[in-house]
Write a protein that holds these residues in place. Structure first.
Motif, PDB file in Angstrom:
ATOM      1  N   VAL A 222       7.328  -9.908   5.584  1.00  0.00           N
ATOM      2  CA  VAL A 222       6.844  -9.355   6.841  1.00  0.00           C
ATOM      3  C   VAL A 222       6.760  -7.846   6.649  1.00  0.00           C
ATOM      4  O   VAL A 222       7.740  -7.202   6.273  1.00  0.00           O
ATOM      5  N   ILE A 223       5.570  -7.300   6.894  1.00  0.00           N
ATOM      6  CA  ILE A 223       5.332  -5.867   6.713  1.00  0.00           C
ATOM      7  C   ILE A 223       4.585  -5.320   7.919  1.00  0.00           C
ATOM      8  O   ILE A 223       4.015  -6.079   8.709  1.00  0.00           O
ATOM      9  N   LEU A 224       4.576  -3.996   8.037  1.00  0.00           N
ATOM     10  CA  LEU A 224       3.705  -3.354   9.020  1.00  0.00           C
ATOM     11  C   LEU A 224       2.315  -3.220   8.422  1.00  0.00           C
ATOM     12  O   LEU A 224       2.164  -2.909   7.237  1.00  0.00           O
ATOM     13  N   ASP A 225       1.303  -3.458   9.232  1.00  0.00           N
ATOM     14  CA  ASP A 225      -0.084  -3.263   8.808  1.00  0.00           C
ATOM     15  C   ASP A 225      -0.314  -1.767   8.605  1.00  0.00           C
ATOM     16  O   ASP A 225       0.041  -0.966   9.477  1.00  0.00           O
ATOM     17  N   ILE A 226      -0.871  -1.374   7.455  1.00  0.00           N
ATOM     18  CA  ILE A 226      -1.114   0.058   7.221  1.00  0.00           C
ATOM     19  C   ILE A 226      -2.364   0.563   7.946  1.00  0.00           C
ATOM     20  O   ILE A 226      -2.613   1.767   7.979  1.00  0.00           O
ATOM     21  N   TYR A 227      -3.145  -0.345   8.516  1.00  0.00           N
ATOM     22  CA  TYR A 227      -4.286   0.006   9.358  1.00  0.00           C
ATOM     23  C   TYR A 227      -4.085  -0.664  10.716  1.00  0.00           C
ATOM     24  O   TYR A 227      -4.880  -1.516  11.122  1.00  0.00           O
ATOM     25  N   PRO A 228      -3.040  -0.294  11.445  1.00  0.00           N
ATOM     26  CA  PRO A 228      -2.675  -1.034  12.656  1.00  0.00           C
ATOM     27  C   PRO A 228      -3.697  -0.897  13.780  1.00  0.00           C
ATOM     28  O   PRO A 228      -4.257   0.176  14.001  1.00  0.00           O
ATOM     29  N   LEU A 229      -3.896  -2.020  14.473  1.00  0.00           N
ATOM     30  CA  LEU A 229      -4.737  -1.991  15.668  1.00  0.00           C
ATOM     31  C   LEU A 229      -3.961  -1.484  16.874  1.00  0.00           C
ATOM     32  O   LEU A 229      -4.551  -0.895  17.783  1.00  0.00           O
ATOM     33  N   ARG A 230      -2.672  -1.717  16.908  1.00  0.00           N
ATOM     34  CA  ARG A 230      -1.780  -1.261  17.964  1.00  0.00           C
ATOM     35  C   ARG A 230      -0.455  -0.872  17.316  1.00  0.00           C
ATOM     36  O   ARG A 230      -0.150  -1.323  16.207  1.00  0.00           O
ATOM     37  N   PRO A 231       0.380  -0.079  17.984  1.00  0.00           N
ATOM     38  CA  PRO A 231       1.705   0.207  17.436  1.00  0.00           C
ATOM     39  C   PRO A 231       2.487  -1.087  17.158  1.00  0.00           C
ATOM     40  O   PRO A 231       2.380  -2.055  17.903  1.00  0.00           O
ATOM     41  N   ALA A 232       3.229  -1.065  16.058  1.00  0.00           N
ATOM     42  CA  ALA A 232       4.064  -2.196  15.613  1.00  0.00           C
ATOM     43  C   ALA A 232       3.236  -3.446  15.273  1.00  0.00           C
ATOM     44  O   ALA A 232       3.696  -4.561  15.418  1.00  0.00           O
ATOM     45  N   HIS A 233       2.025  -3.253  14.768  1.00  0.00           N
ATOM     46  CA  HIS A 233       1.172  -4.348  14.299  1.00  0.00           C
ATOM     47  C   HIS A 233       1.783  -4.882  13.000  1.00  0.00           C
ATOM     48  O   HIS A 233       1.854  -4.196  11.996  1.00  0.00           O
TER      49      HIS A 233
ATOM     50  N   PRO B 256       0.110  11.512  10.406  1.00  0.00           N
ATOM     51  CA  PRO B 256       0.912  11.142  11.576  1.00  0.00           C
ATOM     52  C   PRO B 256       1.174   9.637  11.639  1.00  0.00           C
ATOM     53  O   PRO B 256       2.228   9.206  12.077  1.00  0.00           O
ATOM     54  N   LEU B 257       0.216   8.850  11.170  1.00  0.00           N
ATOM     55  CA  LEU B 257       0.378   7.398  11.174  1.00  0.00           C
ATOM     56  C   LEU B 257       1.520   6.977  10.257  1.00  0.00           C
ATOM     57  O   LEU B 257       2.321   6.119  10.611  1.00  0.00           O
ATOM     58  N   GLN B 258       1.635   7.582   9.086  1.00  0.00           N
ATOM     59  CA  GLN B 258       2.712   7.229   8.157  1.00  0.00           C
ATOM     60  C   GLN B 258       4.076   7.500   8.771  1.00  0.00           C
ATOM     61  O   GLN B 258       5.001   6.695   8.634  1.00  0.00           O
ATOM     62  N   ALA B 259       4.220   8.615   9.454  1.00  0.00           N
ATOM     63  CA  ALA B 259       5.490   8.934  10.114  1.00  0.00           C
ATOM     64  C   ALA B 259       5.793   7.913  11.205  1.00  0.00           C
ATOM     65  O   ALA B 259       6.933   7.467  11.353  1.00  0.00           O
ATOM     66  N   ARG B 260       4.779   7.522  11.952  1.00  0.00           N
ATOM     67  CA  ARG B 260       4.970   6.510  12.999  1.00  0.00           C
ATOM     68  C   ARG B 260       5.371   5.177  12.395  1.00  0.00           C
ATOM     69  O   ARG B 260       6.262   4.497  12.906  1.00  0.00           O
ATOM     70  N   LEU B 261       4.722   4.782  11.293  1.00  0.00           N
ATOM     71  CA  LEU B 261       5.052   3.513  10.642  1.00  0.00           C
ATOM     72  C   LEU B 261       6.505   3.496  10.160  1.00  0.00           C
ATOM     73  O   LEU B 261       7.188   2.474  10.271  1.00  0.00           O
ATOM     74  N   GLU B 262       6.978   4.612   9.636  1.00  0.00           N
ATOM     75  CA  GLU B 262       8.380   4.693   9.196  1.00  0.00           C
ATOM     76  C   GLU B 262       9.335   4.474  10.373  1.00  0.00           C
ATOM     77  O   GLU B 262      10.321   3.749  10.252  1.00  0.00           O
ATOM     78  N   ARG B 263       9.046   5.127  11.505  1.00  0.00           N
ATOM     79  CA  ARG B 263       9.899   4.958  12.692  1.00  0.00           C
ATOM     80  C   ARG B 263       9.876   3.506  13.175  1.00  0.00           C
ATOM     81  O   ARG B 263      10.915   2.930  13.491  1.00  0.00           O
ATOM     82  N   GLU B 264       8.676   2.923  13.244  1.00  0.00           N
ATOM     83  CA  GLU B 264       8.553   1.539  13.694  1.00  0.00           C
ATOM     84  C   GLU B 264       9.276   0.587  12.740  1.00  0.00           C
ATOM     85  O   GLU B 264       9.946  -0.353  13.183  1.00  0.00           O
ATOM     86  N   ALA B 265       9.155   0.827  11.438  1.00  0.00           N
ATOM     87  CA  ALA B 265       9.795  -0.044  10.447  1.00  0.00           C
ATOM     88  C   ALA B 265      11.309  -0.030  10.625  1.00  0.00           C
ATOM     89  O   ALA B 265      11.952  -1.092  10.622  1.00  0.00           O
ATOM     90  N   ASP B 266      11.898   1.140  10.785  1.00  0.00           N
ATOM     91  CA  ASP B 266      13.351   1.232  10.974  1.00  0.00           C
ATOM     92  C   ASP B 266      13.786   0.496  12.244  1.00  0.00           C
ATOM     93  O   ASP B 266      14.751  -0.271  12.231  1.00  0.00           O
ATOM     94  N   LEU B 267      13.076   0.724  13.316  1.00  0.00           N
ATOM     95  CA  LEU B 267      13.400   0.085  14.587  1.00  0.00           C
ATOM     96  C   LEU B 267      13.304  -1.438  14.484  1.00  0.00           C
ATOM     97  O   LEU B 267      14.206  -2.168  14.916  1.00  0.00           O
ATOM     98  N   LEU B 268      12.232  -1.938  13.886  1.00  0.00           N
ATOM     99  CA  LEU B 268      12.020  -3.382  13.789  1.00  0.00           C
ATOM    100  C   LEU B 268      12.980  -4.046  12.801  1.00  0.00           C
ATOM    101  O   LEU B 268      13.429  -5.169  13.037  1.00  0.00           O
ATOM    102  N   ARG B 269      13.298  -3.384  11.698  1.00  0.00           N
ATOM    103  CA  ARG B 269      14.283  -3.947  10.760  1.00  0.00           C
ATOM    104  C   ARG B 269      15.614  -4.186  11.466  1.00  0.00           C
ATOM    105  O   ARG B 269      16.234  -5.232  11.316  1.00  0.00           O
ATOM    106  N   ASN B 270      16.041  -3.208  12.242  1.00  0.00           N
ATOM    107  CA  ASN B 270      17.307  -3.344  12.987  1.00  0.00           C
ATOM    108  C   ASN B 270      17.236  -4.478  13.991  1.00  0.00           C
ATOM    109  O   ASN B 270      18.174  -5.256  14.133  1.00  0.00           O
ATOM    110  N   ALA B 271      16.116  -4.591  14.690  1.00  0.00           N
ATOM    111  CA  ALA B 271      15.961  -5.680  15.687  1.00  0.00           C
ATOM    112  C   ALA B 271      15.949  -7.037  14.993  1.00  0.00           C
ATOM    113  O   ALA B 271      16.529  -7.991  15.516  1.00  0.00           O
ATOM    114  N   LEU B 272      15.327  -7.141  13.844  1.00  0.00           N
ATOM    115  CA  LEU B 272      15.293  -8.416  13.116  1.00  0.00           C
ATOM    116  C   LEU B 272      16.685  -8.815  12.637  1.00  0.00           C
ATOM    117  O   LEU B 272      17.023  -9.996  12.634  1.00  0.00           O
TER     118      LEU B 272
END
Length: 148
Positions: A26-37, A128-144
């Protein structure tokens, strides 16, 4: 030429990895349509859903439901999540390797979603997208981890 998802699976290409088991990554899409895609990628190189092993097909919806709970726990897709499998090139499958998209939605996001669909592969705004993806990845890893 090698498949991009096979290269990610073998560690030859980087990805924002959120979770993995014997059947999926499970990964984040590097071309996300919405945040946390999020993308659920088969470890098997299976171009079509029908090519996926029975064991992986059985695991797919269970994992998807767990991911949906984690997304909602983080505030993404509380009102709805699109689950999308593009099964074959005529269905807009850009990478011929089975993957399922989880696209969190929120009220009023359709204009931004349409715009992002049309412009997602253009190179502007990548930093800016890369920084957002890093934040989302950390948040989602913890939730998982809490959802296990």
């Amino acid at each position: 030429m090698d498949c991009v998802f096979c290269a990610i699976g073998s560690g030859r290409l980087p990805a924002h990895l959120l979770f993995e088991d014997e059947h999926f990554q499970v990964i984040l899409d590097i071309y996300p349509l919405r945040p946390a895609h999020v993308l659920v990628i088969s470890r098997e190189h299976a171009p079509y859903l029908s090519d996926l092993s029975a064991a992986a097909r059985e695991r797919l919806l269970t994992l998807t439901e767990r991911l949906s709970r984690a997304l909602r726990a983080c505030g993404y897709g509380v009102g709805g999540i699109n689950l999308l499998v593009n099964d074959g090139p005529l269905a807009n499958q850009h990478v011929p390797h089975l993957h399922l998209h989880l696209i969190p939605r929120r009220r009023g996001d359709l204009p931004a979603l349409v715009w992002r669909t049309l412009t997602r592969f253009l190179p502007f705004g990548r930093q800016p997208l890369q920084a957002r993806l890093e934040r989302e990845a950390d948040l989602l890893r913890n939730a998982l981890q809490r959802e296990s």
